[in-house]
Design a protein around this motif. Structure first.
Motif, mmCIF file in Angstrom:
data_model
loop_
_atom_site.group_PDB
_atom_site.id
_atom_site.type_symbol
_atom_site.label_atom_id
_atom_site.label_comp_id
_atom_site.label_asym_id
_atom_site.label_seq_id
_atom_site.Cartn_x
_atom_site.Cartn_y
_atom_site.Cartn_z
ATOM 1 N N VAL A 70 0.878 -1.169 0.000
ATOM 2 C CA VAL A 70 0.000 0.000 0.000
ATOM 3 C C VAL A 70 0.915 1.219 0.000
ATOM 4 O O VAL A 70 1.589 1.498 0.991
ATOM 5 C CB VAL A 70 -0.925 0.030 1.240
ATOM 6 C CG1 VAL A 70 -1.763 1.301 1.251
ATOM 7 C CG2 VAL A 70 -1.821 -1.202 1.268
ATOM 8 N N PRO A 71 0.995 1.943 -1.137
ATOM 9 C CA PRO A 71 1.869 3.115 -1.215
ATOM 10 C C PRO A 71 1.316 4.279 -0.383
ATOM 11 O O PRO A 71 0.193 4.233 0.100
ATOM 12 C CB PRO A 71 1.891 3.467 -2.694
ATOM 13 C CG PRO A 71 0.987 2.530 -3.379
ATOM 14 C CD PRO A 71 0.357 1.632 -2.380
ATOM 15 N N LYS A 72 2.123 5.346 -0.253
ATOM 16 C CA LYS A 72 1.704 6.533 0.497
ATOM 17 C C LYS A 72 0.426 7.121 -0.086
ATOM 18 O O LYS A 72 0.165 7.013 -1.277
ATOM 19 C CB LYS A 72 2.795 7.599 0.462
ATOM 20 C CG LYS A 72 3.938 7.292 1.378
ATOM 21 C CD LYS A 72 4.847 8.499 1.488
ATOM 22 C CE LYS A 72 5.882 8.191 2.548
ATOM 23 N NZ LYS A 72 6.550 9.365 3.038
ATOM 24 N N TRP A 73 -0.335 7.776 0.772
ATOM 25 C CA TRP A 73 -1.551 8.460 0.362
ATOM 26 C C TRP A 73 -1.587 9.807 1.056
ATOM 27 O O TRP A 73 -0.660 10.170 1.756
ATOM 28 C CB TRP A 73 -2.798 7.624 0.682
ATOM 29 C CG TRP A 73 -2.996 7.393 2.146
ATOM 30 C CD1 TRP A 73 -3.730 8.155 3.007
ATOM 31 C CD2 TRP A 73 -2.418 6.353 2.940
ATOM 32 N NE1 TRP A 73 -3.643 7.664 4.273
ATOM 33 C CE2 TRP A 73 -2.844 6.550 4.263
ATOM 34 C CE3 TRP A 73 -1.581 5.294 2.671
ATOM 35 C CZ2 TRP A 73 -2.471 5.718 5.301
ATOM 36 C CZ3 TRP A 73 -1.208 4.458 3.713
ATOM 37 C CH2 TRP A 73 -1.650 4.673 5.006
ATOM 38 N N GLY A 74 -2.693 10.545 0.921
ATOM 39 C CA GLY A 74 -2.828 11.895 1.494
ATOM 40 C C GLY A 74 -2.859 11.908 3.014
ATOM 41 O O GLY A 74 -2.353 11.008 3.676
ATOM 42 N N LYS A 75 -3.482 12.920 3.577
ATOM 43 C CA LYS A 75 -3.448 13.167 5.016
ATOM 44 C C LYS A 75 -4.529 12.445 5.814
ATOM 45 O O LYS A 75 -4.548 12.549 7.030
ATOM 46 C CB LYS A 75 -3.557 14.665 5.278
ATOM 47 C CG LYS A 75 -2.373 15.442 4.755
ATOM 48 C CD LYS A 75 -2.506 16.891 5.088
ATOM 49 C CE LYS A 75 -1.304 17.651 4.557
ATOM 50 N NZ LYS A 75 -1.325 19.048 4.925
ATOM 51 N N ALA A 76 -5.426 11.754 5.201
ATOM 52 C CA ALA A 76 -6.511 11.095 5.931
ATOM 53 C C ALA A 76 -5.976 9.921 6.751
ATOM 54 O O ALA A 76 -4.834 9.511 6.611
ATOM 55 C CB ALA A 76 -7.574 10.619 4.948
ATOM 56 N N HIS A 77 -6.821 9.365 7.601
ATOM 57 C CA HIS A 77 -6.423 8.284 8.502
ATOM 58 C C HIS A 77 -6.773 6.917 7.919
ATOM 59 O O HIS A 77 -7.771 6.762 7.232
ATOM 60 C CB HIS A 77 -7.115 8.445 9.849
ATOM 61 C CG HIS A 77 -6.767 9.736 10.507
ATOM 62 N ND1 HIS A 77 -5.535 9.978 11.050
ATOM 63 C CD2 HIS A 77 -7.484 10.864 10.679
ATOM 64 C CE1 HIS A 77 -5.502 11.198 11.542
ATOM 65 N NE2 HIS A 77 -6.675 11.758 11.333
#
Length: 91
Positions: A70-77
């Protein structure tokens, strides 16, 4: 006692680098569940495919055979749970 799980991993708010399960066997499936408020993706290297991995998504795969991440994503949890299926035996 008999069990259908070999283990459970809980991953919170972090990317998951490419992984092959060390404990499972090739014929068993892992169930991966995505929870939270994020908008991420789930990548399987051997087939060159990326799936949406939004909250509520469940993916079953042979984690000992298929490299998954699972690569990086935005600021959500995000909270992901991976359950390795199998049997520990017992009576």
């Amino acid at each position: 006692w008999p069990s259908i799980s070999l283990g459970i991993d809980i991953i919170v708010n972090q990317e998951t680098p490419p992984d092959l399960d060390q404990v499972s066997t090739p014929s068993l499936l892992d169930s991966v569940v995505s929870l939270g408020t994020h908008d991420s993706c789930f990548h399987i290297s051997e087939i060159g495919t990326t799936f949406d991995f939004k909250p509520g998504t469940m993916i079953y795969l042979a984690g000992k055979v298929l490299t998954h991440s699972v690569p990086k994503w935005g600021k959500a949890h995000s909270i992901s749970s991976k359950e390795r299926k199998g049997s520990l035996g017992g009576s």
